[in-house]
Structure formats: C-alpha cells, structure tokens
Write a protein that holds these residues in place. Structure first.
Motif, PDB file in Angstrom:
ATOM      1  N   TRP A  73       6.366  -4.498   8.139  1.00 51.34           N
ATOM      2  CA  TRP A  73       7.600  -3.860   9.177  1.00 51.34           C
ATOM      3  C   TRP A  73       6.539  -2.695   8.103  1.00 51.34           C
ATOM      4  O   TRP A  73       6.780  -1.704   9.679  1.00 51.34           O
ATOM      5  N   LEU A  74       6.337  -2.357   7.071  1.00 51.83           N
ATOM      6  CA  LEU A  74       6.343  -0.621   7.133  1.00 51.83           C
ATOM      7  C   LEU A  74       5.481  -1.165   5.709  1.00 51.83           C
ATOM      8  O   LEU A  74       4.538  -2.101   5.063  1.00 51.83           O
ATOM      9  N   LYS A  75       4.391   0.713   5.930  1.00 53.43           N
ATOM     10  CA  LYS A  75       3.107   0.112   4.889  1.00 53.43           C
ATOM     11  C   LYS A  75       3.848   2.083   4.238  1.00 53.43           C
ATOM     12  O   LYS A  75       4.364   2.597   4.693  1.00 53.43           O
ATOM     13  N   GLU A  76       2.981   2.567   3.354  1.00 50.97           N
ATOM     14  CA  GLU A  76       2.615   3.601   3.227  1.00 50.97           C
ATOM     15  C   GLU A  76       4.398   4.205   2.571  1.00 50.97           C
ATOM     16  O   GLU A  76       4.733   4.789   3.262  1.00 50.97           O
ATOM     17  N   VAL A  77       5.484   3.580   2.286  1.00 54.38           N
ATOM     18  CA  VAL A  77       6.526   3.437   1.956  1.00 54.38           C
ATOM     19  C   VAL A  77       6.617   4.875   0.802  1.00 54.38           C
ATOM     20  O   VAL A  77       6.271   4.547  -0.898  1.00 54.38           O
ATOM     21  N   LYS A  78       7.278   6.141   0.192  1.00 48.49           N
ATOM     22  CA  LYS A  78       7.761   7.117  -0.279  1.00 48.49           C
ATOM     23  C   LYS A  78       9.076   6.857  -0.518  1.00 48.49           C
ATOM     24  O   LYS A  78       9.386   8.103  -0.014  1.00 48.49           O
ATOM     25  N   CYS A  79       9.232   6.111  -1.568  1.00 45.24           N
ATOM     26  CA  CYS A  79      11.017   6.961  -1.225  1.00 45.24           C
ATOM     27  C   CYS A  79      11.065   7.844  -2.057  1.00 45.24           C
ATOM     28  O   CYS A  79      10.232   8.047  -3.684  1.00 45.24           O
ATOM     29  N   GLY A  80      12.426   8.901  -1.434  1.00 49.51           N
ATOM     30  CA  GLY A  80      13.249   9.823  -2.668  1.00 49.51           C
ATOM     31  C   GLY A  80      13.667   9.657  -3.852  1.00 49.51           C
ATOM     32  O   GLY A  80      13.842   9.882  -5.264  1.00 49.51           O
ATOM     33  N   GLY A  81      14.403   8.547  -4.252  1.00 49.14           N
ATOM     34  CA  GLY A  81      15.179   7.844  -5.314  1.00 49.14           C
ATOM     35  C   GLY A  81      16.922   8.350  -4.461  1.00 49.14           C
ATOM     36  O   GLY A  81      17.643   7.508  -4.955  1.00 49.14           O
ATOM     37  N   THR A  82      16.782   8.749  -3.565  1.00 46.32           N
ATOM     38  CA  THR A  82      18.623   9.197  -2.995  1.00 46.32           C
ATOM     39  C   THR A  82      18.720   7.713  -1.539  1.00 46.32           C
ATOM     40  O   THR A  82      19.616   7.841  -1.485  1.00 46.32           O
ATOM     41  N   GLU A  83      18.080   7.694  -1.212  1.00 46.05           N
ATOM     42  CA  GLU A  83      17.988   6.738  -0.090  1.00 46.05           C
ATOM     43  C   GLU A  83      18.718   5.428   0.114  1.00 46.05           C
ATOM     44  O   GLU A  83      18.318   4.381  -1.327  1.00 46.05           O
ATOM     45  N   GLY A  84      19.842   5.333   0.951  1.00 47.94           N
ATOM     46  CA  GLY A  84      20.132   3.572   0.789  1.00 47.94           C
ATOM     47  C   GLY A  84      19.445   2.692   1.543  1.00 47.94           C
ATOM     48  O   GLY A  84      19.788   1.514   1.432  1.00 47.94           O
ATOM     49  N   ASP A  85      18.457   3.003   1.668  1.00 50.29           N
ATOM     50  CA  ASP A  85      17.946   1.911   1.952  1.00 50.29           C
ATOM     51  C   ASP A  85      16.274   2.403   2.237  1.00 50.29           C
ATOM     52  O   ASP A  85      15.983   3.401   2.889  1.00 50.29           O
ATOM     53  N   VAL A  86      14.880   0.867   2.240  1.00 48.34           N
ATOM     54  CA  VAL A  86      13.737   1.146   1.911  1.00 48.34           C
ATOM     55  C   VAL A  86      13.223   2.145   3.591  1.00 48.34           C
ATOM     56  O   VAL A  86      12.084   2.449   3.783  1.00 48.34           O
ATOM     57  N   GLY A  87      13.765   1.731   4.766  1.00 55.07           N
ATOM     58  CA  GLY A  87      13.341   2.144   5.897  1.00 55.07           C
ATOM     59  C   GLY A  87      14.263   3.043   6.489  1.00 55.07           C
ATOM     60  O   GLY A  87      13.752   4.177   7.050  1.00 55.07           O
ATOM     61  N   ASP A  88      15.023   4.302   5.530  1.00 59.14           N
ATOM     62  CA  ASP A  88      15.502   6.052   5.055  1.00 59.14           C
ATOM     63  C   ASP A  88      13.763   6.344   5.012  1.00 59.14           C
ATOM     64  O   ASP A  88      13.742   7.391   4.810  1.00 59.14           O
ATOM     65  N   THR A 126       6.738   2.458  -8.466  1.00 58.11           N
ATOM     66  CA  THR A 126       7.569   1.975  -8.797  1.00 58.11           C
ATOM     67  C   THR A 126       9.016   2.686  -8.395  1.00 58.11           C
ATOM     68  O   THR A 126      10.387   2.350  -8.697  1.00 58.11           O
ATOM     69  N   LYS A 127       8.622   4.196  -7.937  1.00 61.35           N
ATOM     70  CA  LYS A 127       9.801   4.579  -7.696  1.00 61.35           C
ATOM     71  C   LYS A 127      10.510   4.548  -6.466  1.00 61.35           C
ATOM     72  O   LYS A 127      11.946   4.085  -6.379  1.00 61.35           O
ATOM     73  N   SER A 128       9.465   4.019  -5.548  1.00 58.26           N
ATOM     74  CA  SER A 128      10.886   3.182  -4.407  1.00 58.26           C
ATOM     75  C   SER A 128      11.228   2.022  -4.389  1.00 58.26           C
ATOM     76  O   SER A 128      12.438   1.565  -4.314  1.00 58.26           O
ATOM     77  N   ALA A 129      10.462   1.455  -5.855  1.00 58.46           N
ATOM     78  CA  ALA A 129      11.339   0.194  -6.377  1.00 58.46           C
ATOM     79  C   ALA A 129      12.690   0.453  -6.959  1.00 58.46           C
ATOM     80  O   ALA A 129      13.401  -0.281  -6.508  1.00 58.46           O
ATOM     81  N   VAL A 130      12.352   1.573  -7.881  1.00 60.16           N
ATOM     82  CA  VAL A 130      14.239   1.964  -8.626  1.00 60.16           C
ATOM     83  C   VAL A 130      15.102   2.356  -7.283  1.00 60.16           C
ATOM     84  O   VAL A 130      16.054   1.597  -7.552  1.00 60.16           O
ATOM     85  N   THR A 131      14.661   2.951  -6.110  1.00 56.97           N
ATOM     86  CA  THR A 131      15.311   3.436  -5.196  1.00 56.97           C
ATOM     87  C   THR A 131      15.961   1.910  -4.547  1.00 56.97           C
ATOM     88  O   THR A 131      17.519   1.318  -4.439  1.00 56.97           O
ATOM     89  N   ARG A 144       1.071  -1.131   0.196  1.00 58.86           N
ATOM     90  CA  ARG A 144      -0.004  -0.452   0.063  1.00 58.86           C
ATOM     91  C   ARG A 144       1.070   1.478   0.089  1.00 58.86           C
ATOM     92  O   ARG A 144       1.507   1.595   1.036  1.00 58.86           O
ATOM     93  N   GLY A 145       1.121   2.032  -0.571  1.00 60.32           N
ATOM     94  CA  GLY A 145       1.530   3.238  -1.269  1.00 60.32           C
ATOM     95  C   GLY A 145       2.931   2.999  -1.707  1.00 60.32           C
ATOM     96  O   GLY A 145       3.537   4.193  -2.106  1.00 60.32           O
TER      97      GLY A 145
END
Length: 705
Positions: free
Chosen positions: A287-302, A254-259, A250-251
């Motif tokens: 552990w997580l939901k509504e994950v929205k990555c900006g493209g530069t993070e080094g881990d999904v938790g960030d 594709t941008k989060s997948a690329v990150t 949920r949330g």
C-alpha cells in the motif's frame, strides 16, 4: 376370401383333382420316420404285417382333420357372403332402373306439354290489326363494371399533434447492476475465552524484553498490525480500502519504526528490520512507500507518504519490518485519516448525468430525443471531461477515464471540446447517433471536489442559420447540427426522420424550407455532408427536389419519390435561413464545419493523382501540413489560405510528381500517425505500390529541403 383362395391354390398343386382327402393323405405320410411296409410273407396276414406307427403320425393326422374342418367352415362363410353381395347388387340395379325411368317419364311429359303449345302458321296473312297496347317497362339492367381509380389528390396539411396516449406498461426489470465496492472491514469480534493459566516460569534476569532468544512481539489495531514475526522483526501491514497490505521499506526510517511501536502500545519503542520474515515473500498487496513519521502519529497511514497504492519501484521483497521493545503497556493509537479511496462523485441533470461510480470514474450519459445514451471515448480528453464537470457544478473540472458497461444508444463520438464551452452539446462532435464504437468504449469522467448542478442548462452559442438556435423543428421538417455556416436538413416520413440529397437542391428549395419553419431567407450549403461529423444517420428520404416556391413544405415539392435514390450521407444537403455569412480565410470556415476546396498559395507545388501513372483526378498541394487528407475539406488552415482561387485535390494518392527542393512524407493515419514513407524531389513516383507503400495516405506533410 383372399385367404381361402390361397388355400385352394395349395390344394390344387398338391392334390390334383382328388380333393382335400388327397391333401390329408399326403400330409399324414410326410414324416420321414415312416418306412415302406415289407412284402407280405406266406402265411402272414395284413394285420401281422402292419407296422407300428409313431405317435407323431397320429398327431399329424389330428392336426390335418382340424385344418380340414376349418377350411370347410371358411368356404361355407365365403359362399354366404357371395349370396349377400348378389342380393345387394340386384337392389342397386333396381334402384338405378327406377330412377332412370322416373326421369325419362318426366322429360316425356314436359316435351308433350310444350308441344301442345305450338300453333300452326296460317297459310294466308290477314290485314294488320290495330296497334297493341304499350308494353311494360323492361327490368333494370345489371350494374356496370366499376371504373378506374381517379388520380391521387394533393397531400393534406400536417395534422395537429394528438393528445398524449395512456402510460405504457411497466418495463421489464433492468439488468443487474455492477458489483458494489467492497465495504470496509467490520469491527473486531468479542474477546475469546481466557485460556488456562500456564505454569509460572522462573524469574528472569530482567523484566525488559531483549531481541535474543525470543521472537519479536506481534501486535495490532483495526488499521495496522505486526505479523509473521521472527527474532529480528515482524512484517508491518496496514489496512486500506477493505484490504490488508504491506509497506515498502524505501524511505522507512528507525523514527518511523519507533512511531509504529508507540502506536501499538510498546512505550520502549523499537527498531527497523530489513530482511525476510517467517513466511518469506507473499502475494499480498503493497500500500505505501516513502513513509516518514514525525513521532506523534497514531497510525502509519497518518504519516507522510507517496500516496495510497503508489508503490512504483517497490516489490514484495521490500516489505518493511519492525521489532518493538518491551511489553505492551501504553494506549493503542487510532487512525485519523481516511481508510478508503474517495468515490468519484455522481451527478444528474435533465441533460447529462454521471452514474455507476467507483474510485476512478463515473460513466457519462447524455440526453437526446428523450433518451439517455453514452458517449464514445474516441477523442474524449480531459478538456472535454472538465467541460462536463463544470456544466454539472464542479468548478475544479475533472479527468477522463474509460468506463464502459453502458446499454442502449451511443449518442456522441469524436467530441473535441476547447474548454470554454458551457455544455458538452456545444463542443464539436459527430452527428448524434453516428459513431463507430461499442459500449466497451463508453467514456467515463471523475470530477474533482464538490459540485452542485445548476437547475437549468446553460445557453449555447447563437446560430443565425436557425433563428439563433442550434436546432429548429416543425414536426415534419427540422434543421439540426447547426453552425453559423448552416444546418443539416431533415424531413419526416412514415414516422422516421431522414436527410435530403444535395443533388439538384436549389436556393428556391431552401427558401421553401425556411418559410415552413417560420424563418426568413434561405440558401443552400452544398456538400454539407462532406464533413463526416456533419453527416446524418438513417434514411436519405429525398433527391432531385424541385420546388416552384409556393409549396407549404419541401415534402410537397416535386421529387423522385420517398427513399428512391442512390445518395449516401456524404451527399446530405445543408440549409441556412437568414443572410449568408462572409468569411475571410479558411480557418474561419473550418471552424464552422464548412466544406472548403484546396487553396493554392504561391510557390512550388506537388502534383498528386488518385491512380497510378498520374491517371484519375489530380490536385496540387503546397508546402504545409495536411493532417486529414480528404476530398471534402481543406486542411491547410493558415491565415494565408484565402477563400478565393481554390481547387479540389484528390481524396486518394497513388502517384505524385515532386519538384526539386521539396520532401513529401505520407502517413497511414490522420494527424501524422501510423506508418510513414518520405520522398525527396526531384522524383516522379508513378505508382506508390511499387515503392512498397500499400496503405492509404490519410495525412501528408510537405517540407522544403
């Protein structure tokens, strides 16, 4: 001898007067195999006619002879023992005769000696002789019987405190502490041995990976990994608090997948996959939901997300998947943020402490009478928790959560802080040690931010009834649980503190109490124990106390006897040293915990009775809300409820008369909780049980309709 007698009886019965030979003869021919000898034939001698005897006959004959020899020996031995017994008997007779003769001779000599001392009385009496010499003093008489104990003397003054005793032995080892929190995962092990190179394959049409014909590539770091891959994607997992878990799709874009793929070293990026993986659903944590990555993070938790563990609305079938493109050629990413929940901070002072902490709470413990104890969470709110945290230096306050697991005393219950107190001790609460809880209900607190406990406890409010303190102690008398309205009186007897019953307790008694504590004035607070939170625990030591005013302390006043009473702690007396405070309304009095009778503002009222058919104690209630129905307090604390003109209402309700225009609602629990039943007037309820109400009415609301 007994055995010989039995053998003789057998001989007499079987052989008559013929002696042992008859027995032997009888026994020898008892064998049924021997038949009667035939009659003698002419010309045949006895020898020729003698039958041939069997071997058993001769054996039996030999056995009989042995028995006969044994019997003779036994009889000879018995005869010898009889002669020895006769000799001993004669010796005893001679000894007794000699002793009796000696005694008789001694008695005769003594009688003869005493008889010679007797003189005959002369027939005539001569003239009186001169007075004899004064006789010697008689012997001292025996000591008399001890007299009865005298009356008990007056009680001596209280001795000074003795010096401190030697240190006690080291206590037993305490119980094993709670299980520690699981540590974070250790670093990866050393790389394994490189396997044998495989056979080189044919050159493909392109050096780029394509999602056709092959499974998506797996990969991972210390805190993130792709597993259970198929041709469409791999399940994304992240590591937190010592445990691997999934990510809700949920949330998740594709941008989060690329990150994620970039962080795993796949420069070509990747795509999002929603669907089943090679293992289907699992029971792993999410552990997580509504994950929205900006493209530069080094881990999904960030990446931005709803928070660790907050996955409401997701289930195991919604785990996010990723399929990365190409080969690993880039650097692996690294998590910057935390990989564990922060522990609730522990803290300790001389008056309170937070210990046994985990991610959610620390157990709260307070010091009283030089002993640590827990706090019951009944009525314990976030407001009370914030008072605790602020008193320990955590300016942002804290939250209340049940902890449990304590041991020893449970000191406080029904704590209800308003928020402006400087210490938990100054909040309203039940008497120290008085509760209806167990250690499963121990209160916990999690303070927010960082704190630095103060060196000294913040001063509490000033209470005029105890010289400005909330507690004063002389060693034998003390005032505790003080408010401006008064303090609970306690006295010490047999090294145990106990309360005093208010029956017959007068102002003169109160002045003796205050003078013994070095305080001025003194007046009685009747029904101090009527408020449950003001009641003491343990013994009720004194009742029917009558002081004349000159006593050094209340224990030397006249009373029924230590512990000789039928009082309960609802009868505990209160004392206030100083001037009696004045109050304008019931709200002020209730704030101080004073017993207030029911007030009667003008208007229509509902008549209540404690028994069916309007019998027993009665009382009138007016329009308003009564959250804690009790005979010991006034619950309508509006400003119009004045101190004057009050009457007591019943503590139990079994019947009532409701006038027209009023509705009464009864509740089975305090503060309008539990089951309820409403009645609208005019109605005469003669017995609530007949209306199906079997509970005690603990709170009442009266409204106009």
């Amino acid at each position: 001898l007994t055995s010989c007698a039995l053998i003789l009886v057998v001989l007499v019965v079987n052989g008559g007067n013929q002696g042992p030979s008859a027995l032997l003869e009888y026994t020898a021919f008892a064998d049924s195999s021997v038949t009667e000898a035939p009659a003698q034939l002419p010309g045949v001698t006895d020898k020729d006619m003698s039958p041939t005897l069997p071997d058993s006959f001769y054996k039996q004959e030999q056995k009989s002879e042995k028995l006969y020899d044994k019997l003779k020996k036994t009889l000879k031995k018995a005869d010898k023992e009889d002669k020895q017994m006769e000799v001993r008997t004669n010796e005893v007779k001679e000894y007794i005769t000699d002793q009796v003769s000696s005694i008789a001779l001694a008695v005769k000599k003594q009688n003869t000696k005493e008889s010679n001392l007797i003189r005959e009385v002369p027939e005539t009496v001569g003239p009186a002789g001169p007075p004899g010499l004064e006789g010697r003093n008689g012997k001292n008489g025996a000591n008399g019987i001890p007299g009865l104990n005298g009356p008990q003397g007056p009680r001596g003054p209280v001795g000074s405190s003795g010096s401190a005793g030697p240190s006690g032995e080291v206590g037993k080892e305490g119980p094993v502490g709670d299980k520690g929190i699981t540590g974070a995962a250790g670093p990866d092990g050393e790389p394994g041995i490189v396997g044998v190179s495989g056979v080189e394959g044919d050159v493909g049409p392109s050096d780029e990976w394509k999602p056709t014909g092959y499974d998506c590539p797996a990969g991972g770091t210390k805190t993130m990994r792709l597993r259970h891959c198929n041709r469409k994607g791999c399940r994304l997992e992240t590591f937190f608090a010592g445990e691997w878990g999934t990510v809700c799709d949920r949330g998740f874009s594709t941008k989060s997948a690329v990150t994620v793929c970039h962080a795993l070293g796949f420069k070509s990026g990747g795509s999002l996959f929603r669907g089943r993986f090679g293992v289907g659903k699992t029971q792993e944590r999410m552990w997580l939901k509504e994950v929205k990555c900006g493209g530069t993070e080094g881990d999904v938790g960030d990446c931005q997300h709803a928070g660790w563990g907050d996955v409401r609305g997701c289930d195991d079938g919604m785990a996010a998947g990723v399929c990365c493109d190409g080969q690993k050629s880039g650097e692996l990413g690294k998590r910057v943020g935390p990989s564990d929940f922060p522990l609730c901070p522990a803290a300790q002072t001389s008056w309170a402490r937070l210990r046994v902490c985990d991610y959610h709470r620390c157990r709260l413990e307070v010091m009283h009478d030089k002993k640590w104890g827990t706090v019951c969470d009944a009525g314990f709110t976030d407001t009370s928790a914030s008072v605790v945290c602020k008193s320990l230096g955590f300016k942002e306050g804290g939250v209340a959560r049940r902890a449990g697991g304590g041991v020893g005393m449970i000191w406080l219950s029904n704590v209800g802080c308003k928020g402006d107190e400087t210490n938990l001790e100054w909040c309203p609460h039940s008497s120290w040690g008085r509760h209806d809880c167990d250690h499963e209900m121990d209160a916990g607190v999690c303070c927010i931010g960082k704190g630095k406990p103060a060196a000294d406890k913040a001063p509490g409010p000033s209470y005029s009834c105890a010289g400005g303190e909330n507690r004063v102690d002389s060693g034998s008398t003390r005032l505790v649980g003080c408010k401006n309205a008064g303090c609970r009186l306690e006295v010490r007897h047999n090294d145990e503190w106990g309360t005093v019953c208010d029956g017959g307790f007068t102002e003169k008694n109160a002045k003796v109490v205050c003078r013994s504590l070095g305080l001025p004035g003194g007046f009685v607070v009747k029904r101090y124990g009527g408020n449950y939170n003001m009641q003491g625990i343990g013994k009720v030591w004194l009742a029917d106390v009558h002081c004349n005013g000159a006593e050094s302390w209340v224990g030397s006043c006249r009373h029924k006897g230590w512990g000789d009473n039928r009082c309960t702690h609802s009868d505990d007396v209160g004392v206030c040293c100083g001037d009696q405070p004045k109050y304008d309304n019931v709200r002020q009095m209730r704030t101080e915990g004073i017993h207030v009778p029911l007030c009667q503002p003008k208007g229509a009222s509902v008549r209540f009775s404690e028994h069916c058919n309007h019998r027993g104690r009665r009382g009138d209630l007016y329009q308003g809300s009564y959250p804690q129905l009790s005979a010991a307090r006034c619950d309508n604390d509006s400003e119009q409820c004045r101190v004057e003109g009050c009457s007591v209402r019943p503590g139990a309700v079994s019947s009532m008369s409701i006038p027209a225009g009023m509705r009464v609602t009864l509740f089975s629990q305090y503060f309008f909780g539990g089951s309820s039943r409403s009645f609208t007037g005019p109605v005469d309820v003669r017995c609530l049980v007949s209306y199906g109400w079997n509970d005690r009415a603990r709170s009442i609301r009266i409204e106009s309709v």
